[in-house]
Design an enzyme around this catalytic site. Structure first.
Site, PDB file in Angstrom:
ATOM      1  N   ASP A  93      -1.256 -51.228  19.046  1.00 18.59           N
ATOM      2  CA  ASP A  93       0.130 -50.787  19.229  1.00 18.59           C
ATOM      3  C   ASP A  93       1.040 -52.017  19.177  1.00 18.59           C
ATOM      4  O   ASP A  93       0.835 -52.974  19.927  1.00 18.59           O
ATOM      5  CB  ASP A  93       0.270 -50.097  20.585  1.00 18.59           C
ATOM      6  CG  ASP A  93       1.592 -49.371  20.754  1.00 18.59           C
ATOM      7  OD1 ASP A  93       2.612 -49.846  20.195  1.00 18.59           O
ATOM      8  OD2 ASP A  93       1.613 -48.333  21.432  1.00 18.59           O
TER       9      ASP A  93
ATOM     10  N   LYS B 122       9.577 -53.359  21.163  1.00 18.63           N
ATOM     11  CA  LYS B 122      10.698 -53.743  22.015  1.00 18.63           C
ATOM     12  C   LYS B 122      10.360 -55.001  22.820  1.00 18.63           C
ATOM     13  O   LYS B 122       9.252 -55.144  23.332  1.00 18.63           O
ATOM     14  CB  LYS B 122      11.069 -52.596  22.947  1.00 18.63           C
ATOM     15  CG  LYS B 122      11.602 -51.368  22.204  1.00 18.63           C
ATOM     16  CD  LYS B 122      11.994 -50.262  23.159  1.00 18.63           C
ATOM     17  CE  LYS B 122      12.533 -49.065  22.385  1.00 18.63           C
ATOM     18  NZ  LYS B 122      12.912 -47.936  23.273  1.00 18.63           N
TER      19      LYS B 122
END
Length: 215
Positions: free
Chosen positions: A119, A123
């Site tokens: 993943d 952000k």
């Protein structure tokens, strides 16, 4: 990605303790005994549905492999594939959170860590969740033998660039870097499910190998 609920997963996993280790904390420092040999042990953190780790186990019988995945509904698919592959003797699966590797592996018990299509956590506030962040690199270092390696593949260029910087800043030596793995496909490359999907769409696959250095 929303995971499809599989209410039968826990019972199915419990039926195959020879392949999916129920209490991996009990194996800490004892993985060689679990496999019944002193062969090198490689782990994949975030093994997904298991195509890579199972393929590696079948291709390299002289190496022991452990696939680690946090979600029942995902690791059960890897278990199904392992059963279809007649349960390779050099493979084990863990339904376990990779945040806590030190609780299931002893110091210098592992020789290599694979990180495949992790993943990207794009952000900035989630940077510490990236599996190539320094806090994870420290965890891997704690369980790897001296000179242990990380092998990393992704389709995400930003994550790849971040990882190159992170590993370098940590003091690791980059042994290999590829910006388009499939342009010159290594004969021993074992594809993951995501790798097949993204490469079929023309997306370049980024890969690196890095080694810990003595401090």
């Amino acid at each position: 990605m929303r995971l499809r609920n599989k209410p039968w997963a826990k019972d199915f996993m419990a039926e195959h303790p020879d392949m999916l280790i129920v209490n991996p904390e009990d194996k800490k420092g004892l993985w060689a005994k679990e496999f019944g040999n002193d062969a090198p042990i490689h782990i994949e953190v975030g093994t997904g549905k298991g195509q890579f780790v199972i393929g590696m186990a079948l291709a390299n019988p002289s190496v022991n492999y452990i696939g680690i995945e946090h979600f029942d509904n995902v690791i059960v698919s890897a278990l199904e594939k392992a059963i279809e592959s007649e349960k390779p003797a050099n493979l084990r699966l863990l339904r376990f959170n990779g945040e806590n590797l030190e609780s299931v592996f002893a110091e210098e018990e592992i020789e290599r860590v694979y990180l495949n299509f992790s993943d990207p956590w794009p952000k900035s506030r989630h940077e510490k969740r990236r599996l190539t962040h320094a806090r994870f690199l420290k965890k891997y270092e704690g369980i790897l033998k001296p000179g242990g390696e990380i092998h990393f593949k992704t389709d995400n260029r930003s994550l790849f660039e971040y990882s190159l910087i992170s590993l370098t800043n940590y003091g690791m030596k980059l042994l290999s870097v590829s910006l388009d793995l499939h342009a010159n496909m290594p004969e021993d490359n074992v594809l993951t499910e995501y790798e097949e999907k993204f490469s079929s769409k023309g997306q370049p696959i980024y890969r690196l190998e890095a080694q810990y250095q003595a401090k």
